[in-house]
Design an enzyme around this catalytic site. Structure first.
Site: not given
Ligand code: PXP
Length: 239
Positions: A7, A9-10, A18, A43, A45, A49-50, A70, A101, A151, A191, A213
């Site tokens: 993932n 997203d970060h 920024r 994801h 959203r 936000r990201h 996602e 989430t 999942e 997660h 992620g």
């Molecule tokens: N699975 C789902 C459904 C999520 O929402 C997330 C977080 O975005 C992840 C996995 C990944 O989680 P983490 O960033 O804690 O590894």
């Protein structure tokens, strides 16, 4: 062997902090794939936000492994999934105030909405995974409403503060995975997973893919993204 979907997203979170165009999750996705990941997760959203719409559109063209989108089961997101045609949609609950989430979908309360979303996404030929807590009722409902995959939420296990809590949470994950397998569902898990917690999944062969992620991107800040992904790929190979 289980697969790894990363993932990114970060990476987008840092860019949005920024308000410029760096770092780019599209570049990150390419590095993640070159380092051996089997898929890229984003994801999109409701509050953007990201990850942005532009990211998802470009990723659809550039990702060579598989793109997992996602999203919440809303009309807007279903429309975007129809346009993008990701390789898999993972439906998640979404709250505006949450940092990430927080829990799995509650299929008891939202059975109809989620079933309609699955039906609509299936019409585009896209398989659907449901992010659910490790709870047999939720797994059975997922099967009932024709999900292709679940999942399983690993957050309670990863966040457990003592051995008993960890062991109980892991038993629930293992039982849910076995039930889902018996029902013919594909099984992903994710997660909160990190470089230590992943080792507990040794022998739980029902899990097809781990979605990770935060721990990978956090490690990437210190050692580089390719190395952070390779190290997780190696750990998953040993399971
Ligand atoms: N699975 C789902 C459904 C999520 O929402 C997330 C977080 O975005 C992840 C996995 C990944 O989680 P983490 O960033 O804690 O590894």
């Amino acid at each position: 062997m289980a697969q790894l979907a990363v993932n990114v997203d970060h990476v987008a979170t840092l860019r949005q902090a920024r308000g410029i165009n760096l770092p780019d999750p599209v570049t990150a996705a390419a590095i993640v794939e070159l380092a051996g990941a089997d898929g890229v997760v984003v994801h999109l959203r409701e509050d953007r936000r990201h990850i942005q719409d532009r990211d998802v559109r470009i990723l659809r063209q550039t990702v060579k492994t598989k793109l997992i989108l996602e999203m919440a089961a809303t009309t807007e997101m279903i429309g975007i999934a129809k346009e993008i045609k990701p390789d898999l949609v993972t439906l998640v609950p979404e709250k505006r105030q949450e940092l990430t989430t927080e829990g799995g979908l509650d299929l008891h309360c939202n059975e109809e909405t989620v079933a309609e979303a699955i039906n609509s996404i299936h019409k585009q030929g896209t398989p659907v995974s449901l992010f659910v807590n490790p709870d047999p009722d939720q797994i059975e409902l997922a099967r009932k409403i024709a999900a292709d995959c679940v999942e399983i939420h690993t957050g309670t296990f990863c966040d457990a503060i003592d051995a008993t809590g960890r062991s109980n949470a892991f038993s629930r994950i293992a039982q849910s995975a076995k039930l889902a397998h018996k029902l013919g569902l594909e099984i992903n898990a994710g997660h909160g997973l990190g470089y230590h917690t992943i080792k507990s999944f040794k022998g739980l062969s029902e899990i097809n893919e781990f979605s990770i992620g935060h721990s990978i991107i956090a490690r990437a800040v210190m050692v580089g993204l390719a190395r952070a992904v390779r190290e997780m790929v190696e750990l998953i190979k040993e399971l």
